[in-house]
Design a protein around this motif. Structure first.
Motif, PDB file in Angstrom:
ATOM      1  N   ARG A   1      -7.813 -60.900  40.004  1.00 40.76           N
ATOM      2  CA  ARG A   1      -6.398 -61.009  39.652  1.00 40.76           C
ATOM      3  C   ARG A   1      -6.213 -60.375  38.279  1.00 40.76           C
ATOM      4  O   ARG A   1      -6.826 -60.805  37.301  1.00 40.76           O
ATOM      5  N   LEU A   2      -5.364 -59.358  38.236  1.00 45.77           N
ATOM      6  CA  LEU A   2      -5.059 -58.692  36.982  1.00 45.77           C
ATOM      7  C   LEU A   2      -3.781 -59.277  36.381  1.00 45.77           C
ATOM      8  O   LEU A   2      -2.867 -59.662  37.107  1.00 45.77           O
ATOM      9  N   PHE A   3      -3.756 -59.296  35.064  1.00 47.36           N
ATOM     10  CA  PHE A   3      -2.616 -59.841  34.334  1.00 47.36           C
ATOM     11  C   PHE A   3      -2.218 -58.871  33.228  1.00 47.36           C
ATOM     12  O   PHE A   3      -3.079 -58.278  32.565  1.00 47.36           O
ATOM     13  N   CYS A   4      -0.919 -58.716  33.039  1.00 53.50           N
ATOM     14  CA  CYS A   4      -0.420 -57.845  31.981  1.00 53.50           C
ATOM     15  C   CYS A   4       0.822 -58.480  31.368  1.00 53.50           C
ATOM     16  O   CYS A   4       1.743 -58.864  32.088  1.00 53.50           O
ATOM     17  N   ALA A   5       0.837 -58.579  30.051  1.00 53.34           N
ATOM     18  CA  ALA A   5       1.992 -59.134  29.357  1.00 53.34           C
ATOM     19  C   ALA A   5       2.495 -58.155  28.317  1.00 53.34           C
ATOM     20  O   ALA A   5       1.699 -57.542  27.599  1.00 53.34           O
ATOM     21  N   ALA A   6       3.804 -58.012  28.252  1.00 53.21           N
ATOM     22  CA  ALA A   6       4.426 -57.144  27.256  1.00 53.21           C
ATOM     23  C   ALA A   6       4.938 -57.984  26.092  1.00 53.21           C
ATOM     24  O   ALA A   6       5.415 -59.099  26.282  1.00 53.21           O
ATOM     25  N   SER A   7       4.836 -57.425  24.902  1.00 59.41           N
ATOM     26  CA  SER A   7       5.347 -58.108  23.716  1.00 59.41           C
ATOM     27  C   SER A   7       5.939 -57.082  22.764  1.00 59.41           C
ATOM     28  O   SER A   7       5.654 -55.892  22.858  1.00 59.41           O
ATOM     29  N   GLY A   8       6.784 -57.567  21.858  1.00 61.21           N
ATOM     30  CA  GLY A   8       7.412 -56.673  20.897  1.00 61.21           C
ATOM     31  C   GLY A   8       8.921 -56.795  20.948  1.00 61.21           C
ATOM     32  O   GLY A   8       9.466 -57.806  21.382  1.00 61.21           O
ATOM     33  N   SER A   9       9.582 -55.732  20.549  1.00 59.21           N
ATOM     34  CA  SER A   9      11.046 -55.749  20.460  1.00 59.21           C
ATOM     35  C   SER A   9      11.672 -55.407  21.804  1.00 59.21           C
ATOM     36  O   SER A   9      12.298 -54.359  21.970  1.00 59.21           O
ATOM     37  N   ILE A  10      11.526 -56.326  22.738  1.00 62.76           N
ATOM     38  CA  ILE A  10      11.980 -56.105  24.114  1.00 62.76           C
ATOM     39  C   ILE A  10      13.383 -56.664  24.300  1.00 62.76           C
ATOM     40  O   ILE A  10      13.626 -57.838  24.054  1.00 62.76           O
ATOM     41  N   PHE A  11      14.284 -55.804  24.750  1.00 62.75           N
ATOM     42  CA  PHE A  11      15.612 -56.284  25.113  1.00 62.75           C
ATOM     43  C   PHE A  11      15.645 -56.677  26.574  1.00 62.75           C
ATOM     44  O   PHE A  11      16.130 -57.736  26.942  1.00 62.75           O
ATOM     45  N   ARG A  12      15.090 -55.774  27.414  1.00 69.83           N
ATOM     46  CA  ARG A  12      15.084 -56.047  28.846  1.00 69.83           C
ATOM     47  C   ARG A  12      13.998 -55.211  29.502  1.00 69.83           C
ATOM     48  O   ARG A  12      13.771 -54.072  29.111  1.00 69.83           O
ATOM     49  N   SER A  13      13.350 -55.783  30.503  1.00 72.63           N
ATOM     50  CA  SER A  13      12.359 -55.026  31.273  1.00 72.63           C
ATOM     51  C   SER A  13      12.912 -54.693  32.637  1.00 72.63           C
ATOM     52  O   SER A  13      13.686 -55.472  33.214  1.00 72.63           O
ATOM     53  N   TYR A  14      12.536 -53.576  33.142  1.00 69.83           N
ATOM     54  CA  TYR A  14      13.000 -53.120  34.459  1.00 69.83           C
ATOM     55  C   TYR A  14      11.815 -53.103  35.413  1.00 69.83           C
ATOM     56  O   TYR A  14      11.200 -54.130  35.644  1.00 69.83           O
ATOM     57  N   VAL A  15      11.450 -51.944  35.940  1.00 67.93           N
ATOM     58  CA  VAL A  15      10.317 -51.878  36.853  1.00 67.93           C
ATOM     59  C   VAL A  15       9.016 -52.076  36.081  1.00 67.93           C
ATOM     60  O   VAL A  15       8.820 -51.496  35.008  1.00 67.93           O
TER      61      VAL A  15
END
Length: 121
Positions: A19-33
């Motif tokens: 199982r792979l996991f990925c998390a985004a961080s930072g100055s995120i307003f909105r994520s799409y695809v």
């Protein structure tokens, strides 16, 4: 401004699961695809699976029925459950996210650093 951090790769025997996991961080307003790509040695990078913010999914034919992509919009995270793994699934897997940032207000593609998946007996 935006970082993607992946985890979950490793060595597994044919027929096994990861199982792979990925998390985004930072100055995120909105994520799409958000999605996963892979690149095997000597080959081009290819799409494995992608998921929209509404939950619509798309899979490469080679992984349909074996891999499942999911996401957590609140955490800007994406997962890839890989079952019935085959030696041909061996590759570096990269997380990708299309994100609109707070600072620039532009939508851009961001990539993780990659995580190695090796399927071998």
């Amino acid at each position: 401004q935006v970082q993607l951090v992946e985890s979950g790769g490793g060595l597994v025997q044919p027929g096994g699961s990861l199982r792979l996991f990925c998390a985004a961080s930072g100055s995120i307003f909105r994520s799409y695809v958000m999605g996963w790509y892979r690149q095997a040695l000597g080959k081009q990078r290819e799409l494995v699976a992608a998921i929209t913010s509404g939950g619509r999914t798309n899979y490469a034919d080679s992984v349909k029925g074996r891999f499942t992509i999911s996401r957590d919009n609140a955490k800007t995270a994406v997962y890839l459950q890989m079952d019935s793994l085959k030696p041909e699934d061996t590759a570096v897997y990269y997380c990708n996210a299309n994100i609109r940032t707070i600072v620039t207000a532009r939508r851009e593609d961001y990539w993780g650093q990659g995580t190695q998946v090796t399927v071998s007996s």
